[in-house]
Design a protein around this motif. Structure first.
Motif, PDB file in Angstrom:
ATOM      1  N   ALA A   1       6.795  -0.877  47.277  1.00  0.00           N
ATOM      2  CA  ALA A   1       7.474  -0.809  46.232  1.00  0.00           C
ATOM      3  C   ALA A   1       6.876  -1.291  45.061  1.00  0.00           C
ATOM      4  O   ALA A   1       7.542  -1.303  44.066  1.00  0.00           O
ATOM      5  N   ASP A   2       5.967  -2.293  45.369  1.00  0.00           N
ATOM      6  CA  ASP A   2       5.484  -3.189  43.994  1.00  0.00           C
ATOM      7  C   ASP A   2       4.590  -2.205  43.316  1.00  0.00           C
ATOM      8  O   ASP A   2       4.491  -0.948  43.609  1.00  0.00           O
ATOM      9  N   THR A   3       4.175  -2.841  42.211  1.00  0.00           N
ATOM     10  CA  THR A   3       3.302  -2.003  41.274  1.00  0.00           C
ATOM     11  C   THR A   3       1.802  -2.726  40.943  1.00  0.00           C
ATOM     12  O   THR A   3       1.722  -3.894  41.196  1.00  0.00           O
ATOM     13  N   GLY A   4       1.087  -1.963  40.552  1.00  0.00           N
ATOM     14  CA  GLY A   4      -0.280  -2.481  39.944  1.00  0.00           C
ATOM     15  C   GLY A   4      -1.062  -3.047  41.404  1.00  0.00           C
ATOM     16  O   GLY A   4      -0.848  -2.277  42.280  1.00  0.00           O
ATOM     17  N   THR A   5      -1.735  -4.093  41.166  1.00  0.00           N
ATOM     18  CA  THR A   5      -2.489  -4.736  42.282  1.00  0.00           C
ATOM     19  C   THR A   5      -1.563  -4.995  43.338  1.00  0.00           C
ATOM     20  O   THR A   5      -2.079  -5.076  44.588  1.00  0.00           O
ATOM     21  N   ASN A   6      -0.510  -5.458  43.227  1.00  0.00           N
ATOM     22  CA  ASN A   6       0.711  -5.891  44.427  1.00  0.00           C
ATOM     23  C   ASN A   6       0.795  -4.658  45.201  1.00  0.00           C
ATOM     24  O   ASN A   6       1.236  -4.607  46.541  1.00  0.00           O
TER      25      ASN A   6
ATOM     26  N   ILE B   1      16.942 -10.325  38.617  1.00  0.00           N
ATOM     27  CA  ILE B   1      16.283  -9.033  38.219  1.00  0.00           C
ATOM     28  C   ILE B   1      15.465  -8.409  39.313  1.00  0.00           C
ATOM     29  O   ILE B   1      14.553  -9.437  39.667  1.00  0.00           O
ATOM     30  N   ASP B   2      15.611  -7.214  39.870  1.00  0.00           N
ATOM     31  CA  ASP B   2      14.886  -6.921  40.829  1.00  0.00           C
ATOM     32  C   ASP B   2      13.924  -5.675  39.966  1.00  0.00           C
ATOM     33  O   ASP B   2      14.505  -4.771  39.693  1.00  0.00           O
ATOM     34  N   ARG B   3      12.789  -5.729  39.910  1.00  0.00           N
ATOM     35  CA  ARG B   3      11.887  -4.916  39.171  1.00  0.00           C
ATOM     36  C   ARG B   3      11.901  -3.421  39.559  1.00  0.00           C
ATOM     37  O   ARG B   3      11.937  -2.700  39.151  1.00  0.00           O
ATOM     38  N   GLU B   4      12.025  -3.472  41.075  1.00  0.00           N
ATOM     39  CA  GLU B   4      11.775  -2.263  41.683  1.00  0.00           C
ATOM     40  C   GLU B   4      13.207  -1.572  41.489  1.00  0.00           C
ATOM     41  O   GLU B   4      13.124  -0.274  41.492  1.00  0.00           O
ATOM     42  N   GLU B   5      14.338  -2.327  41.610  1.00  0.00           N
ATOM     43  CA  GLU B   5      15.623  -1.498  41.453  1.00  0.00           C
ATOM     44  C   GLU B   5      15.825  -0.938  39.821  1.00  0.00           C
ATOM     45  O   GLU B   5      16.313  -0.021  39.714  1.00  0.00           O
ATOM     46  N   LEU B   6      15.250  -2.001  38.983  1.00  0.00           N
ATOM     47  CA  LEU B   6      15.452  -1.593  37.735  1.00  0.00           C
ATOM     48  C   LEU B   6      14.574  -0.547  37.192  1.00  0.00           C
ATOM     49  O   LEU B   6      15.169   0.501  36.426  1.00  0.00           O
ATOM     50  N   CYS B   7      13.073  -0.688  37.479  1.00  0.00           N
ATOM     51  CA  CYS B   7      12.420   0.417  36.993  1.00  0.00           C
ATOM     52  C   CYS B   7      11.556   1.387  38.177  1.00  0.00           C
ATOM     53  O   CYS B   7      10.885   2.189  37.934  1.00  0.00           O
ATOM     54  N   GLY B   8      11.897   1.078  39.288  1.00  0.00           N
ATOM     55  CA  GLY B   8      11.010   1.620  40.425  1.00  0.00           C
ATOM     56  C   GLY B   8       9.716   1.436  40.334  1.00  0.00           C
ATOM     57  O   GLY B   8       9.352   0.296  40.388  1.00  0.00           O
ATOM     58  N   ARG B   9       8.954   2.506  40.458  1.00  0.00           N
ATOM     59  CA  ARG B   9       7.634   2.564  40.556  1.00  0.00           C
ATOM     60  C   ARG B   9       6.798   2.706  39.215  1.00  0.00           C
ATOM     61  O   ARG B   9       5.782   2.954  38.978  1.00  0.00           O
ATOM     62  N   SER B  10       7.670   2.511  38.063  1.00  0.00           N
ATOM     63  CA  SER B  10       6.939   2.705  36.854  1.00  0.00           C
ATOM     64  C   SER B  10       5.823   1.499  36.511  1.00  0.00           C
ATOM     65  O   SER B  10       6.247   0.417  36.799  1.00  0.00           O
TER      66      SER B  10
END
Length: 851
Positions: free
Chosen positions: A160-165, A90-99
């Motif tokens: 490409a990460d989200t939040g604090t990342n 599961i790649d979060r960036e591939e699955l949801c982008g920057r959501s």
């Protein structure tokens, strides 16, 4: 100052992420799990069966399965232990982008019985993407005449990460000429600029090498770098300047191709070619901007190239450069922030994820038929979808989760009334104007065996002539079943009962498929007038259903029995009758009694006196319908002392059948009255003694017969009441019995073997049938007391006995013996008292179709 801005930005991002997380938790499904991205295959997620309240041992038998809305099965469930685990990378960036929130929605379906659960697995971001600059290196040009604190914009890095990342901080490699300025606007967008802190001198330093470092907020921290090569230029001291450093534009997503977005204006205080400005997009502008927009180098107009789509990109940031024609060229920069506004340009979509068809017609209300999900790519009210079902009736839509519905049975079903339902599910969004989508759903109804076979009539009446050939077809019953397939296949059978001492199946049979009823043996009207039985129709369903129909088979009489003369005048051995020669004309001297086993017209007897050979004129005659022999004139000596009369008894059937009776008359002279009287007295004493003995026996038999008949009558009434209110229909057996018939104005009785209804007929009144009476031998009613003649087929009436009952074979024999004994015991005086003149006319012809 830079660190305070970064801290404020970090706190804003944390607060924003917390609010989003709380909102997501409030609107989540029935079960919520969290999982970090890039987990290995087999990683434990949760005990989904236990959390949903399901028994682990029933998962396989209840057809437990998990349906993912996406195309990739990232998660799987072990149906042996009910544990949800990671199935694929599961790649979060591939699955949801920057959501900011990323979740995988699962539908857990249990088919037996059908249950649906919604499970939400939140994919948490890990710091697996470093900050990335658009280019590895970048050349910048600074004029040596630039004033201190002048700025030069830089393109920041992306994560490409989200939040604090994805929260980035920047630093510049140590140098004496430049510092880094980071600005954060209200939309949490960062702007980077190089600030000149020391005047440049090309002759002293023509180049400055800098390294811009971007660091994210993850743990561990990841960094990205870009090499900045600053070239110091000489000449052309003034650069173009835009009116604003940031332009904000809002456009609807349906804006037509070629529409003007904005017209930029930059001015240069130089003269000549150094003041001529050329506009262009920055080399750092991404391809998505270059594909959607174009800029006029001379006028600075930015226009749409292509089609904007809110669902594809909600905003664009365009870096624009205004360069003069000086040598060296100088440039100014600005940013255009374009926000795309959503319109209702996407119709809802309807998906049927599970369907249980066909539906049994005995399904209970509340049964889930199908699972339906809807979606709309628009946002806000444009993406809010409501579902409706048409036509309204036996089914309804029940909302189970966000954009999930269940098609539920609401009423009772009847396949015989409606074999299938054509339903239309309509999904409508909340936009203006609203868009909708429809999908058709055909719901077939599965038949269950809930209808028993039905006959065309509740009862059938059948007429069959006696002496039919064995195996002849007498009737066909037909039953129909409104069910389908094997539930409508009907087979026929007899409801077997006793008919007398024999089974019903020895008389009739029914074909199991066609319903044809056959007589297995010749029927005898004298033995069986009415055969009542039931035929059962049973379908092939499970459990089978059945219904019965009653058949009344009337056996029509044929003239197959000759009349039988009753003693003492039967055959040639006849008793001699004493007749005084002084009797007057019209005196009854004897009476012939005969019986016919047939009924109706076939049992109507007539008497005829056969002429004696050698006798020209007989002094006697016989009543046509009474059988009474009487004188027609005074007796003479020439008539002789002894007369032998031959009486022919005929019925009225076709063909006509007959029998003969012999009567011997002994004439007593009147001159020998004393001697004859004494002899007659003595003979009378002997006869009287004999008659007393006979009458004594007759009285005993009469008492026994009356008791037997009364007992049988009470027993029959009790049995009839018990059968009518407690047991099914039973076949009726009606054996033959002799009855007495009042036939003429002579007020005398003759016998008939008719077992059905009989009619008491007087002078001048013709009846269609004969009426049976009890053996007490009452006198016939007078013409004044007769009731009106009944209509054909109706029950006849007679004052002496309006409701004759059927008797068994034994009772009929006793009845017959008593009647015969009483009839033969009548003396001459009784005959004179009962005698009368005249004879009735012939009876009406027997109509078989009037039964």
């Amino acid at each position: 100052m830079m660190f305070s801005c970064q801290n404020r930005l970090r706190s804003h991002l944390l607060l924003f992420s917390l609010l989003l997380h709380i909102a997501w938790e409030v609107g989540s499904g029935q079960v919520h799990y969290s999982l970090q991205e890039e987990a290995r295959h087999g990683t434990f997620v949760g005990r989904i069966a236990q959390d949903l309240g399901l028994e682990v041992g029933e998962l396989v038998s209840r057809l437990f399965r998990v349906v993912s809305k996406g195309r990739t099965d990232y998660l799987e469930v072990n149906v042996q232990n009910g544990i949800l685990f990671v199935n694929s990378w599961i790649d979060r960036e591939e699955l949801c982008g920057r959501s900011p929130v990323c979740s995988i929605h699962l539908e857990v379906i249990v088919d037996k019985p059908l249950q649906v659960f919604h499970v939400e697995v939140e994919i948490k971001d890990v710091n697996d993407n470093p900050p990335v600059f658009p280019t590895k290196s970048k050349n910048l040009f600074f004029s040596e005449s630039r004033p201190l604190d002048s700025t030069f914009p830089l393109e920041g890095a992306s994560d490409a990460d989200t939040g604090t990342n994805a929260l980035l901080s920047y630093r510049l490699s140590p140098n004496e000429y430049f510092s880094l300025d980071v600005q954060t606007n209200e939309e949490l967008s960062q702007s980077l600029s190089l600030v000149l802190r020391k005047p440049l001198d090309r002759e002293e330093t023509s180049r400055v090498n800098l390294l811009l470092i971007a660091t994210d907020g993850g743990k561990p921290e990841l960094t990205g770098t870009v090499h900045l090569l600053i070239k110091v230029l000489d000449v052309n001291d003034n650069e173009p300047v835009f009116d604003q450093s940031l332009y904000k534009v809002r456009l609807l997503e349906n804006t037509a191709n070629g529409t003007l977005v904005i017209k930029l204006n930059a001015s240069d205080s130089d003269e000549g070619s150094n003041s001529e400005v050329i506009y262009s997009f920055s080399s750092d502008v991404p391809s998505t901007v270059q594909n959607k927009f174009k800029i006029d180098a001379r006028t600075g107009e930015i226009r749409i190239k292509g089609q904007l789509d809110y669902e594809e990109a909600k905003s664009y940031e365009i870096q624009v450069i205004a360069s003069d024609k000086g040598t060296p060229s100088m440039s100014g920069h600005c940013k255009v922030s374009l926000k795309v506004l959503d319109i209702n340009d996407n119709a809802p979509e309807v998906f049927i994820t599970s369907l249980s068809l066909p539906v049994r017609e005995d399904a209970s209300p509340g049964t889930v038929i199908a699972l339906i999900s809807v979606s709309d790519r628009d946002s806000g009210a444009n993406g809010q979808v409501t579902c409706s079902l048409s036509p309204q009736g036996s089914f309804t839509l029940v909302s189970t989760f966000r954009n999930y519905y269940s098609l539920v049975l609401e009423g009772l079903l009847d396949r015989e009334s409606v074999p299938a339902y054509e339903l239309v599910v309509t999904a409508r969004d909340g936009g203006t104007p609203a868009l909708w989508a429809e999908t058709s759903l055909s719901v077939g109804i599965y038949d269950v065996n809930d209808n028993a076979p039905v006959f065309e009539q509740p009862e059938y009446t059948v007429f069959v002539k006696e002496n039919n050939p064995p195996g002849c077809h007498i009737f066909t019953v037909l039953a129909s079943d409104t069910d389908a397939l094997e539930n409508s296949l009907v087979s026929y059978s007899l409801v077997d009962r006793q008919v007398g001492e024999r089974l019903l199946s020895s008389y009739v049979s029914v074909h199991s498929e066609s319903g044809k009823v056959y007589a297995l043996q010749p029927l005898d009207h004298e033995e069986l007038e009415l055969l009542q039985f039931q035929v059962s129709a049973r379908d092939a369903g499970f459990p089978p259903l059945a219904s019965n129909v009653s058949l009344q088979v009337f056996v029509l009489d044929e003239n197959d029995n000759a009349p039988a003369v009753l003693p003492p005048h039967a055959g040639i051995s006849s008793v001699s009758e004493l007749v005084s020669q002084s009797v007057a004309a019209g005196h009854v001297v004897a009476k012939i009694r005969a019986v016919d086993a047939d009924s109706g017209y076939n049992a109507w007897l007539s008497y005829e006196l056969q002429p004696e050979v050698g006798v020209s004129r007989s002094p006697f005659r016989v009543g046509l319908y009474t059988g009474e022999i009487s004188t027609i004139r005074a007796l003479e000596e020439s008539d002789g002392p002894r007369q032998t009369l031959l009486v022919l008894v005929k019925d009225h059937g076709e063909p006509l059948l007959s029998a003969t009776a012999t009567v011997i008359l002994s004439l007593v002279e009147s001159g020998l009255s004393v001697k004859a009287s004494s002899g007659i007295a003595r003979q009378s004493e002997v006869v009287d003694m004999s008659k007393e003995n006979v009458l004594g026996d007759v009285n005993v038999y009469l008492i026994i017969a009356i008791c037997a008949v009364s007992s049988l009558l009470v027993l029959s009434l009790l049995l009839y009441v018990a059968l009518k209110y407690s047991t099914p229909f039973r076949a009726v057996y009606s054996p033959g019995k002799p009855t007495l018939v009042c036939t003429s104005g002579m007020n005398s009785w003759s016998y008939s073997q008719k077992r059905g209804q009989r009619i008491c007929s007087g002078d001048g009144i013709f009846k269609n049938d004969l009426m049976a009476f009890s053996p007490n031998l009452p006198s016939c009613p007078s013409s004044e007391d007769r009731s009106p003649q009944p209509e054909l087929g109706s029950a006849p009436s007679c004052k002496q006995n309006n409701s004759p009952s059927k008797m068994s074979a034994t009772t009929a024999e006793i009845h017959f013996s008593v009647a015969a004994a009483v009839g033969t015991g009548r003396n001459v005086k009784k005959a004179k008292e009962e005698g009368s003149t005249g004879s009735p006319g012939p009876p009406q012809k027997y109509q078989s179709d009037s039964l």
